[in-house]
Structure formats: structure tokens, C-alpha cells
Motif scaffolding. Structure first.
Motif, PDB file in Angstrom:
ATOM      1  N   CYS A  87       5.185  15.697   8.483  1.00  0.00           N
ATOM      2  CA  CYS A  87       3.981  14.912   8.200  1.00  0.00           C
ATOM      3  C   CYS A  87       3.822  13.730   9.161  1.00  0.00           C
ATOM      4  O   CYS A  87       2.841  12.985   9.070  1.00  0.00           O
ATOM      5  CB  CYS A  87       4.015  14.395   6.768  1.00  0.00           C
ATOM      6  SG  CYS A  87       3.879  15.692   5.526  1.00  0.00           S
ATOM      7  N   ILE A 111       5.737  11.064   9.231  1.00  0.00           N
ATOM      8  CA  ILE A 111       6.032   9.819   8.524  1.00  0.00           C
ATOM      9  C   ILE A 111       7.407   9.325   8.983  1.00  0.00           C
ATOM     10  O   ILE A 111       8.418   9.975   8.725  1.00  0.00           O
ATOM     11  CB  ILE A 111       6.016  10.028   7.002  1.00  0.00           C
ATOM     12  CG1 ILE A 111       4.623  10.482   6.560  1.00  0.00           C
ATOM     13  CG2 ILE A 111       6.421   8.759   6.264  1.00  0.00           C
ATOM     14  CD1 ILE A 111       4.549  10.927   5.121  1.00  0.00           C
ATOM     15  N   GLU A 140       1.414   5.823   5.543  1.00  0.00           N
ATOM     16  CA  GLU A 140       0.581   6.754   4.783  1.00  0.00           C
ATOM     17  C   GLU A 140       0.275   7.945   5.691  1.00  0.00           C
ATOM     18  O   GLU A 140      -0.406   7.815   6.693  1.00  0.00           O
ATOM     19  CB  GLU A 140      -0.729   6.081   4.348  1.00  0.00           C
ATOM     20  CG  GLU A 140      -0.555   5.048   3.253  1.00  0.00           C
ATOM     21  CD  GLU A 140      -0.357   5.668   1.869  1.00  0.00           C
ATOM     22  OE1 GLU A 140      -0.415   6.900   1.755  1.00  0.00           O
ATOM     23  OE2 GLU A 140      -0.146   4.900   0.914  1.00  0.00           O
ATOM     24  N   GLY A 141       0.807   9.102   5.347  1.00  0.00           N
ATOM     25  CA  GLY A 141       0.574  10.276   6.165  1.00  0.00           C
ATOM     26  C   GLY A 141      -0.855  10.781   6.038  1.00  0.00           C
ATOM     27  O   GLY A 141      -1.531  10.557   5.032  1.00  0.00           O
ATOM     28  N   LYS A 142      -1.326  11.465   7.050  1.00  0.00           N
ATOM     29  CA  LYS A 142      -2.677  12.023   7.027  1.00  0.00           C
ATOM     30  C   LYS A 142      -2.677  13.335   6.240  1.00  0.00           C
ATOM     31  O   LYS A 142      -1.766  14.151   6.382  1.00  0.00           O
ATOM     32  CB  LYS A 142      -3.168  12.274   8.454  1.00  0.00           C
ATOM     33  CG  LYS A 142      -3.390  10.999   9.263  1.00  0.00           C
ATOM     34  CD  LYS A 142      -3.940  11.342  10.638  1.00  0.00           C
ATOM     35  CE  LYS A 142      -4.185  10.064  11.445  1.00  0.00           C
ATOM     36  NZ  LYS A 142      -4.713  10.363  12.806  1.00  0.00           N
ATOM     37  N   ASN A 143      -3.728  13.505   5.443  1.00  0.00           N
ATOM     38  CA  ASN A 143      -3.906  14.746   4.674  1.00  0.00           C
ATOM     39  C   ASN A 143      -2.651  15.106   3.873  1.00  0.00           C
ATOM     40  O   ASN A 143      -2.282  16.274   3.770  1.00  0.00           O
ATOM     41  CB  ASN A 143      -4.276  15.913   5.602  1.00  0.00           C
ATOM     42  CG  ASN A 143      -5.572  15.673   6.351  1.00  0.00           C
ATOM     43  OD1 ASN A 143      -6.528  15.148   5.785  1.00  0.00           O
ATOM     44  ND2 ASN A 143      -5.588  16.038   7.627  1.00  0.00           N
ATOM     45  N   ILE A 144      -2.003  14.095   3.317  1.00  0.00           N
ATOM     46  CA  ILE A 144      -0.732  14.331   2.644  1.00  0.00           C
ATOM     47  C   ILE A 144      -0.893  15.265   1.443  1.00  0.00           C
ATOM     48  O   ILE A 144      -0.032  16.117   1.173  1.00  0.00           O
ATOM     49  CB  ILE A 144      -0.081  12.984   2.223  1.00  0.00           C
ATOM     50  CG1 ILE A 144       1.358  13.205   1.753  1.00  0.00           C
ATOM     51  CG2 ILE A 144      -0.893  12.293   1.165  1.00  0.00           C
ATOM     52  CD1 ILE A 144       2.312  13.515   2.836  1.00  0.00           C
ATOM     53  N   GLU A 145      -2.015  15.145   0.726  1.00  0.00           N
ATOM     54  CA  GLU A 145      -2.210  16.005  -0.442  1.00  0.00           C
ATOM     55  C   GLU A 145      -2.330  17.466  -0.028  1.00  0.00           C
ATOM     56  O   GLU A 145      -1.775  18.348  -0.677  1.00  0.00           O
ATOM     57  CB  GLU A 145      -3.433  15.565  -1.234  1.00  0.00           C
ATOM     58  CG  GLU A 145      -3.224  14.248  -1.984  1.00  0.00           C
ATOM     59  CD  GLU A 145      -4.204  14.069  -3.111  1.00  0.00           C
ATOM     60  OE1 GLU A 145      -5.411  14.341  -2.883  1.00  0.00           O
ATOM     61  OE2 GLU A 145      -3.786  13.675  -4.215  1.00  0.00           O
ATOM     62  N   ASN A 146      -3.063  17.729   1.046  1.00  0.00           N
ATOM     63  CA  ASN A 146      -3.179  19.110   1.524  1.00  0.00           C
ATOM     64  C   ASN A 146      -1.830  19.656   1.966  1.00  0.00           C
ATOM     65  O   ASN A 146      -1.537  20.842   1.789  1.00  0.00           O
ATOM     66  CB  ASN A 146      -4.178  19.199   2.681  1.00  0.00           C
ATOM     67  CG  ASN A 146      -5.611  19.325   2.197  1.00  0.00           C
ATOM     68  OD1 ASN A 146      -5.850  19.580   1.014  1.00  0.00           O
ATOM     69  ND2 ASN A 146      -6.567  19.134   3.091  1.00  0.00           N
ATOM     70  N   LYS A 147      -1.019  18.792   2.524  1.00  0.00           N
ATOM     71  CA  LYS A 147       0.304  19.238   2.979  1.00  0.00           C
ATOM     72  C   LYS A 147       1.221  19.544   1.788  1.00  0.00           C
ATOM     73  O   LYS A 147       2.037  20.468   1.850  1.00  0.00           O
ATOM     74  CB  LYS A 147       0.919  18.193   3.906  1.00  0.00           C
ATOM     75  CG  LYS A 147       0.206  18.179   5.269  1.00  0.00           C
ATOM     76  CD  LYS A 147       0.600  17.012   6.136  1.00  0.00           C
ATOM     77  CE  LYS A 147      -0.171  17.071   7.459  1.00  0.00           C
ATOM     78  NZ  LYS A 147      -0.001  15.875   8.291  1.00  0.00           N
ATOM     79  N   HIS A 154       3.916  10.339  -0.358  1.00  0.00           N
ATOM     80  CA  HIS A 154       5.073  11.073   0.149  1.00  0.00           C
ATOM     81  C   HIS A 154       6.338  10.766  -0.643  1.00  0.00           C
ATOM     82  O   HIS A 154       7.415  11.275  -0.312  1.00  0.00           O
ATOM     83  CB  HIS A 154       5.290  10.813   1.656  1.00  0.00           C
ATOM     84  CG  HIS A 154       5.504   9.384   2.020  1.00  0.00           C
ATOM     85  ND1 HIS A 154       4.498   8.577   2.518  1.00  0.00           N
ATOM     86  CD2 HIS A 154       6.617   8.601   1.970  1.00  0.00           C
ATOM     87  CE1 HIS A 154       4.984   7.369   2.772  1.00  0.00           C
ATOM     88  NE2 HIS A 154       6.272   7.358   2.448  1.00  0.00           N
TER      89      HIS A 154
END
Length: 379
Positions: free
Chosen positions: A348, A350, A356-363, A279
Motif C-alpha cells: 500500500c 505505507i 494514510e494510504g490511497k484507496n486503502i478500503e479497495n485494497k 491500515h
């Protein structure tokens, strides 16, 4: 263009053959539309046919004399283009109320549109002054850039492009298409598009390069399609490579040590620069307001709030302006970029620096996707 002795105006378009111009030169006298002094019709084998004053006059600098062949050819191509589309178009009309002479003025049923085909560098303040002058007169100018030499042979497709500050003046921004650099290369009669530009730091962008032949151009000008799902994934892949390269170089090539604002922020917030959570380094809208890479200004923003014990969601516009003033040429767009980033963190879930956010790459993929109205919206 020039006036003949009978008052008729002649414009040297590509439709008139050189031999016909030579015959015309023997039959008529030509006069400058502004100062009324005699001008010469020059028709050679190499240089584009043009008019020139017989002797130096006070209005010499207001006309085409001394212009590059590409500029003359570009104006002529654009004149023919608008004329062939059925529009009334004037070449180099002198707008007395503005004391400005655009390359072209296109007349529509609703408005007059000044067209500027720009081949040579123009200072930013002059660019703004000319544009503002047109707008105060109720006209929205269209600036068309001469295609930069380094992009003429550029292959179509996704790439990383280095734009100068001069080029950035010509970026067109729309809510659904992002930043677009539109240009014309007169020698090949080709329009070039650098579209869906994603700023990654300095003057570097990820984007799509496409070309369109002059004959295939439409009016209004064609606009490129938004990047597809697979293209968005390529964007993010390139973005991550550049992000990781920035983090490595910031440690290896840094000369300021812990006094570097980015490294100071990492140190004070107990973050390892190479292993930053994803993030940090998010390509939010308006990020090109910062010259710095996204990792840099986003670390510095959260450190700024951290030092002042300000909750991210509670940061006021005044406080964000205070942060923006740490950078060169602070502006409203920087504040908007900060708001976009803090909003992304909120969405996200955060709420602390090391989370560490969940599914950060998809977001992040969804963030890029929504920016360019791609077909796929990521979950």
C-alpha cells in the motif's frame, strides 16, 4: 455391529426394519467382534437399535454402549452414505496397530480413511494424538462435527458466528476456500457448512452459513461456492462495524488505563484510538492465530518495531518471533500473520505510522476477495 454364530458380521443400518431385527433376534446368537462374549440385540421403539454386552466386560468402553442417540444415528447415516456411494465401509473396526477404534473406516482404491463423528467435547491433546496416530499409519482422518445446537436454526447467509475452542479444532483450511466448519445434524439428516470464515477477534467470525440435505450430498463432499463481489462488500461492512465497536469498547471498558498494551502503543505513537488510520485493523491471512482483534495485535506489532527502531520491511523472523512470544501460545502462524500484515503495508506504500494510504478500503476488499477466490478483484 456384531458377529453371528456362523461368523457372519451384521451391521445395524437403517435399511433393516425393526420387526426384521426382532425376528433375527429370535433366530440367532450375537457375539462381540473383539472379546467374543455374548451381546444382546436391543430393539425398542425410541432408542436406535444397537448391541450391548450381556454383562460388564473389559471391552465395554470400546463400543457404542453409552453413546448418545445422535452419535449412533450419525454413524449409521454416514455408514449408509458411503455404502450407497459404492465404497467398502466398516463400522467401529479395531485398528490393533494403533489401539484405536474410529467410528468408520472407508476403503478406497488408494487408501483407508478413518471417519470420526464427534458429538462430545474432546481435549485438544487427545484430538491431536488420535489424528497423528492415524497419519503415522498412513491414513488421513476425516473428523465430522455434530452440528452445534446454536447453529441448527441459523438462517442461511452471511452472519457473525461465535465458535468455541472445541469447534475451532474442526476447522478445515484450504488455500482457495479459507476456513470451513463442516458438520452433520443427524435428527434432520442435514449437513451444515460455515464457510469462508473471517476471524474478527476472540472466537468470533464473519462467515457464510449453508445447509445441504443428506440426499443431495456428493462424494467427495460438496464444497460451498466462494463469496461473490456483493458478499465480500457485506463482509467488509460487518468487519468495519466490529472494528469500530472494538475501538469504542477498548476506551470505555478498559480497566488497565495506559498500561493496556494497545492503548500504550497508541499513546507512544501519538495515535488516537478512535481515529486510527484504516491500515490498522486489516484481516490478513492467518489472523486467527491471534485471539486479539486485528487492530489490537497490529498496533502492538508496529509499536514493538517502533520501540526497537526496526524498519517494517527489515523485520526479521527472529524479531517477529520475539513479538509473538508476548501472547499466549505463540506459534508459527502468528509469525506468518505478521509477515502478511507488513507485506500489506508495503504494497500500500505505507512507510510511517500515521500515513494514510490511497484507496486503502479497495485494497482491503481486494485482500478479502483474493482470500476466497471471489469473482471480482478490486483495483
Amino acid at each position: 455391529m456384531a458377529q453371528m454364530e456362523n461368523g457372519e458380521t451384521i451391521v445395524l443400518t437403517s435399511d433393516i426394519e425393526r420387526n426384521a431385527l426382532r425376528r433375527l433376534r429370535c433366530q440367532h446368537q450375537f457375539y462381540c467382534p473383539q472379546c467374543q462374549s455374548k451381546v444382546i440385540l436391543k430393539v425398542g421403539e425410541v432408542v436406535i437399535p444397537h448391541f450391548a454386552h450381556e454383562q460388564k466386560t473389559s471391552c465395554r468402553d470400546s463400543f457404542s454402549e453409552g453413546e448418545s442417540p445422535e452419535h449412533l444415528l450419525g454413524k449409521r447415516l454416514l455408514f449408509n452414505f458411503f455404502q450407497n456411494k459404492g465404497y467398502a465401509v466398516k463400522m467401529e473396526p479395531f485398528l490393533r496397530n494403533l489401539s484405536q477404534r474410529p467410528d468408520l473406516v472407508v476403503e478406497t482404491q488408494k487408501m483407508s480413511i478413518p471417519i470420526e463423528f464427534q458429538c462430545s467435547p474432546i481435549p485438544r491433546h487427545k484430538f491431536r494424538e488420535r489424528s497423528e496416530g492415524y497419519r503415522l499409519a498412513g491414513m488421513e482422518p476425516l473428523w465430522i462435527l455434530n452440528t452445534p445446537a446454536k447453529f441448527i436454526e441459523q438462517q442461511n447467509g452471511i452472519g457473525i458466528f461465535q465458535l468455541s475452542k472445541f469447534h475451532e479444532q474442526f476447522l478445515l483450511t484450504t488455500p482457495n476456500e479459507g476456513d470451513l466448519l463442516f458438520s452433520l445434524h443427524p435428527p434432520t439428516s442435514t449437513f451444515h457448512y460455515m464457510s469462508s470464515l473471517l476471524h474478527i477477534g476472540g472466537q468470533r467470525y464473519i462467515g457464510l452459513h449453508n445447509t445441504l440435505p443428506y440426499e443431495a450430498q456428493t462424494l467427495p463432499f460438496s464444497r460451498p461456492k466462494a463469496p461473490s463481489q456483493s458478499m465480500i462488500e457485506q463482509y467488509y461492512h460487518l468487519y468495519k462495524i466490529q472494528r469500530n465497536a472494538f475501538l469504542s469498547q477498548r476506551i470505555l471498558l478498559n480497566r488497565k488505563g495506559i498500561q493496556d498494551p494497545f492503548l500504550r502503543g497508541c499513546y507512544e505513537m501519538r495515535l488516537h484510538p478512535i481515529r486510527l488510520p484504516l491500515h490498522f485493523g486489516v484481516p490478513v491471512a492467518h489472523n486467527r492465530a491471534f485471539r486479539e482483534a486485528d487492530c489490537d495485535w497490529q498496533i502492538r506489532l508496529l509499536y514493538f518495531l517502533h520501540k526497537r527502531k526496526i524498519e517494517w520491511r527489515a523485520a526479521s523472523e527472529k524479531e517477529l518471533w520475539s513479538f509473538a512470544r508476548q501472547f499466549d501460545e505463540p506459534n508459527e502462524e502468528m509469525v506468518v500473520a505478521c509477515k502478511e500484515y507488513l507485506s500489506f503495508l508495503e504494497q500500500c506504500g505505507i512507510h510511517n505510522i500515521t500515513a494514510e494510504g490511497k484507496n486503502i478500503e479497495n485494497k482491503i476488499l481486494r485482500l478479502i476477495s483474493e482470500r476466497y477466490v471471489a469473482k471480482k478483484v478490486y483495483n
